[in-house]
Design a protein around this motif. Structure first.
Motif, short mmCIF file in Angstrom:
data_model
loop_
_atom_site.label_atom_id
_atom_site.label_comp_id
_atom_site.label_asym_id
_atom_site.label_seq_id
_atom_site.Cartn_x
_atom_site.Cartn_y
_atom_site.Cartn_z
N SER A 1 0.81 -1.21 0.00
CA SER A 1 0.00 0.00 0.00
C SER A 1 0.84 1.26 0.00
O SER A 1 0.34 2.33 -0.30
CB SER A 1 -0.89 0.02 1.24
N GLY A 2 2.10 1.16 0.39
CA GLY A 2 2.94 2.33 0.49
C GLY A 2 2.83 3.01 1.85
O GLY A 2 3.55 3.95 2.13
N THR A 3 1.92 2.55 2.69
CA THR A 3 1.74 3.18 4.00
C THR A 3 2.91 2.94 4.93
O THR A 3 3.07 3.63 5.93
CB THR A 3 0.44 2.70 4.67
N ASP A 4 3.75 1.96 4.61
CA ASP A 4 4.92 1.69 5.45
C ASP A 4 6.14 2.49 5.00
O ASP A 4 7.23 2.29 5.50
CB ASP A 4 5.24 0.19 5.44
N GLY A 5 5.94 3.42 4.06
CA GLY A 5 7.04 4.25 3.58
C GLY A 5 7.74 3.70 2.37
O GLY A 5 8.63 4.33 1.83
N THR A 6 7.36 2.50 1.91
CA THR A 6 7.97 1.95 0.71
C THR A 6 7.22 2.46 -0.52
O THR A 6 6.03 2.74 -0.46
CB THR A 6 7.91 0.40 0.71
N ALA A 7 7.93 2.59 -1.59
CA ALA A 7 7.32 3.08 -2.82
C ALA A 7 6.57 1.97 -3.51
O ALA A 7 7.06 0.86 -3.62
CB ALA A 7 8.40 3.62 -3.75
N VAL A 8 5.35 2.26 -3.95
CA VAL A 8 4.60 1.30 -4.74
C VAL A 8 4.60 1.70 -6.21
O VAL A 8 4.17 0.95 -7.06
CB VAL A 8 3.15 1.13 -4.23
N ASN A 9 5.07 2.89 -6.49
CA ASN A 9 5.25 3.34 -7.87
C ASN A 9 6.27 4.47 -7.86
O ASN A 9 6.66 4.96 -6.82
CB ASN A 9 3.92 3.76 -8.50
N TYR A 10 6.69 4.88 -9.03
CA TYR A 10 7.71 5.91 -9.10
C TYR A 10 7.14 7.28 -9.40
O TYR A 10 7.87 8.20 -9.72
CB TYR A 10 8.81 5.48 -10.08
N TRP A 11 5.85 7.46 -9.25
CA TRP A 11 5.24 8.78 -9.36
C TRP A 11 5.48 9.57 -8.08
O TRP A 11 5.20 10.75 -8.01
CB TRP A 11 3.74 8.67 -9.62
N TRP A 12 5.98 8.94 -7.06
CA TRP A 12 6.22 9.64 -5.79
C TRP A 12 7.29 10.70 -5.94
O TRP A 12 7.26 11.70 -5.26
CB TRP A 12 6.62 8.64 -4.72
N GLY A 13 8.25 10.50 -6.78
CA GLY A 13 9.26 11.50 -7.03
C GLY A 13 10.36 11.59 -5.99
O GLY A 13 10.45 10.79 -5.07
N MET A 14 11.16 12.63 -6.12
CA MET A 14 12.33 12.80 -5.26
C MET A 14 11.96 13.09 -3.81
O MET A 14 12.69 12.74 -2.90
CB MET A 14 13.23 13.90 -5.81
N ASN A 15 10.84 13.76 -3.59
CA ASN A 15 10.48 14.11 -2.21
C ASN A 15 10.12 12.90 -1.37
O ASN A 15 10.06 12.98 -0.15
CB ASN A 15 9.36 15.15 -2.18
N SER A 16 9.90 11.75 -1.99
CA SER A 16 9.58 10.52 -1.25
C SER A 16 10.84 9.75 -0.86
O SER A 16 10.77 8.82 -0.07
CB SER A 16 8.71 9.61 -2.10
N GLY A 17 11.98 10.12 -1.45
CA GLY A 17 13.20 9.38 -1.20
C GLY A 17 13.37 8.18 -2.11
O GLY A 17 14.33 7.43 -2.00
N VAL A 18 12.42 7.98 -3.05
CA VAL A 18 12.49 6.85 -3.97
C VAL A 18 13.65 7.01 -4.94
O VAL A 18 14.31 6.05 -5.30
CB VAL A 18 11.16 6.72 -4.76
N MET A 19 13.90 8.24 -5.36
CA MET A 19 14.99 8.50 -6.29
C MET A 19 15.74 9.75 -5.86
O MET A 19 15.23 10.55 -5.09
CB MET A 19 14.47 8.65 -7.72
N ASP A 20 16.93 9.89 -6.34
CA ASP A 20 17.76 11.03 -5.98
C ASP A 20 18.71 11.33 -7.14
O ASP A 20 18.73 10.61 -8.14
CB ASP A 20 18.54 10.73 -4.71
N VAL A 21 19.50 12.35 -6.98
CA VAL A 21 20.49 12.74 -7.97
C VAL A 21 21.86 12.43 -7.39
O VAL A 21 22.16 12.79 -6.25
CB VAL A 21 20.39 14.25 -8.28
N LEU A 22 22.67 11.74 -8.16
CA LEU A 22 24.04 11.43 -7.75
C LEU A 22 24.96 12.41 -8.46
O LEU A 22 24.99 12.47 -9.69
CB LEU A 22 24.39 9.99 -8.13
N LEU A 23 25.68 13.18 -7.67
CA LEU A 23 26.58 14.19 -8.23
C LEU A 23 28.02 13.65 -8.23
O LEU A 23 28.47 13.07 -7.25
CB LEU A 23 26.52 15.48 -7.41
N SER A 24 28.70 13.88 -9.31
CA SER A 24 30.09 13.45 -9.43
C SER A 24 30.97 14.21 -8.44
O SER A 24 30.78 15.41 -8.22
CB SER A 24 30.59 13.70 -10.85
N ARG A 25 31.93 13.53 -7.88
CA ARG A 25 32.91 14.18 -7.00
C ARG A 25 33.79 15.16 -7.78
O ARG A 25 34.46 16.00 -7.20
CB ARG A 25 33.77 13.13 -6.33
N GLU A 26 33.77 15.01 -9.10
CA GLU A 26 34.60 15.86 -9.97
C GLU A 26 33.98 17.23 -10.22
O GLU A 26 34.64 18.10 -10.78
CB GLU A 26 34.85 15.16 -11.31
#
Length: 130
Positions: free
Chosen positions: A11-36
């Motif tokens: 259901s997603g009520t436990d904080g896990t993503a059930v789809n990827y429409w949740w976006g970055m604010n859900s913590g499902v995805m993020d941006v990885l920045l190069s150390r360079e």
């Protein structure tokens, strides 16, 4: 999903993503920045990331051109969820390409078909042998 961690009954009520429409604010995805990255570029990227998470920046509300030169957005509004769902193109600033169906390993093909990528060029599904 491919590792079997996703199930339909979540259901997603436990904080896990059930789809990827949740976006970055859900913590499902993020941006990885190069150390360079230079410090100033990293700082700007973090400002943009924070704005996207807060909902004050819509990364699709700008003039966007696809790799083939087609204007995909004039910049007056962002994309609708349907437009995002049916994206099968890359921005002209992106190096690379979306793989064709026959370039994929077998286990990736059903996902590719489900997402509708290059839907106009996908081979017809074959019926199973009886």
């Amino acid at each position: 999903m491919l590792d079997g961690g996703w199930t339909r009954d979540k259901s997603g009520t436990d904080g896990t993503a059930v789809n990827y429409w949740w976006g970055m604010n859900s913590g499902v995805m993020d941006v990885l920045l190069s150390r360079e990255l230079p410090h100033d570029v990293r700082h700007l990227a973090n400002i943009l990331r924070s704005g996207i998470i807060a909902g004050s920046i819509d990364p699709f509300a700008c003039y966007i051109t696809a790799q083939n030169g087609t204007v995909m957005n004039e910049g007056r509004t962002g994309f609708t969820p349907e437009q995002i769902l049916h994206m099968d193109w890359l921005c002209d600033a992106v190096e690379g390409h979306l793989p064709e169906f026959d370039e994929l390993i077998d286990c990736a093909r059903p996902m590719y078909r489900m997402q509708g990528i290059h839907r106009d060029r996908l081979p017809a599904e074959k019926e199973a042998d009886l």
